[in-house]
Design a protein around this motif. Structure first.
Motif, mmCIF file in Angstrom:
data_model
loop_
_atom_site.group_PDB
_atom_site.id
_atom_site.type_symbol
_atom_site.label_atom_id
_atom_site.label_comp_id
_atom_site.label_asym_id
_atom_site.label_seq_id
_atom_site.Cartn_x
_atom_site.Cartn_y
_atom_site.Cartn_z
ATOM 1 N N GLN A 66 0.829 -1.215 0.000
ATOM 2 C CA GLN A 66 0.000 0.000 0.000
ATOM 3 C C GLN A 66 0.856 1.254 0.000
ATOM 4 O O GLN A 66 0.617 2.199 -0.759
ATOM 5 N N LYS A 70 1.335 4.119 -3.103
ATOM 6 C CA LYS A 70 1.192 5.577 -2.973
ATOM 7 C C LYS A 70 2.419 6.298 -3.492
ATOM 8 O O LYS A 70 2.324 7.323 -4.178
ATOM 9 N N GLU A 71 3.600 5.746 -3.163
ATOM 10 C CA GLU A 71 4.833 6.377 -3.628
ATOM 11 C C GLU A 71 4.923 6.309 -5.154
ATOM 12 O O GLU A 71 5.328 7.273 -5.813
ATOM 13 N N THR A 81 1.009 16.073 -5.732
ATOM 14 C CA THR A 81 0.577 15.556 -4.436
ATOM 15 C C THR A 81 1.762 15.196 -3.581
ATOM 16 O O THR A 81 1.703 15.248 -2.363
ATOM 17 N N SER A 83 5.064 12.650 -2.268
ATOM 18 C CA SER A 83 5.098 11.373 -1.593
ATOM 19 C C SER A 83 4.495 11.478 -0.210
ATOM 20 O O SER A 83 4.202 12.554 0.285
ATOM 21 N N GLN A 84 4.351 10.302 0.436
ATOM 22 C CA GLN A 84 3.789 10.306 1.784
ATOM 23 C C GLN A 84 4.683 11.083 2.731
ATOM 24 O O GLN A 84 4.207 11.810 3.596
#
Length: 245
Positions: A66, A70-71, A81, A83-84
């Protein structure tokens, strides 16, 4: 007898969504037949599919998929947006540079610029008509701020007269020489204290000066008006050339 069977799917394959199909159905229900919107939605679908493929190719443990997804979306999408890690710790924005023009160099906590003597004297002379030679005799600059270059006894015979002279001379000199819109009354008090002519009546004596408006509550300021020019010239002549017409 040989048994025919299909190999067990990997965890990522078991959970891999059919992103293009899902996106097409969702976009169709939301945007109808708008071709531009549908195309944009499919671009997003393509990015998601590529991100998921990259995660599968990396053969990561299911627990990490997961985060990796996202990355990958952030790297492939380029949509700002981030990276996390960037979302958790956004970059600190620098404060915009101030566009307010510095009004003057001061000897108190407001000091921010230092004006050189030549610029100062030429500016005051140009606005008041007083010769530079007289101004250089009457003032000197201390860290860019004008000081009166006379003794207390030379400023007048009474405390009130001395205070009025200091207020007019300093306020007008700062107004023209330092491009100062208003002068703090605290600066006048400081100069009077230096010249040993300050008392508790100073604020009262600064009221009603020709061409100079005293305003404010606890923090008072002096604002120079055009009529102050004549008063300034008159005081310079009286102090440097007494008896001259």
């Amino acid at each position: 007898m040989a048994l025919l069977y299909a190999p067990e799917a990997s965890p990522s394959q078991r959970h891999a969504p059919n992103l293009p199909a899902i996106t097409r159905i969702t976009a169709k229900s939301r945007y109808g037949d708008d071709p531009q919107r549908l195309e944009e939605a499919m671009d997003v679908s393509k990015t998601l599919a590529e991100a998921w493929a990259a995660v599968e190719k990396a053969n990561l443990p299911e627990a990490l998929q997961q985060v990796a997804f996202k990355e990958a979306v952030a790297l492939l999408g380029g949509d700002g947006t981030g990276s996390q890690a960037q979302q958790d710790h956004p970059p600190v924005k620098k404060a915009p540079a101030s566009k307010t023009k510095t009004k003057a160099a001061k000897v108190d906590e407001h000091e921010s610029e230092v004006v050189d003597a030549t610029t100062f004297f030429e500016a005051v002379a140009g606005e008041t008509g007083v010769p530079v030679e007289d101004l250089e005799q009457l003032f000197y600059l201390d860290k860019g701020a004008p000081r009166i270059n006379l003794t207390s006894s030379a400023l007048g015979t009474s405390l009130k007269g001395k205070q009025v002279n200091v207020a007019v001379l300093i306020a007008v000199a700062r107004h023209f020489g330092l491009n100062e819109d208003e002068t703090s009354a605290a600066i006048i008090r400081e100069e009077c204290s230096r010249l040993r002519c300050a008392d508790r009546n100073l604020a009262t004596n600064m009221k009603g000066l020709a061409g100079i408006v005293l305003s404010g509550g606890s923090t008072k300021t002096l604002k120079v008006r055009p009529a102050a020019n004549a008063s300034f010239v008159e005081k310079v002549k009286a102090l440097l050339h007494p008896g001259a017409e």
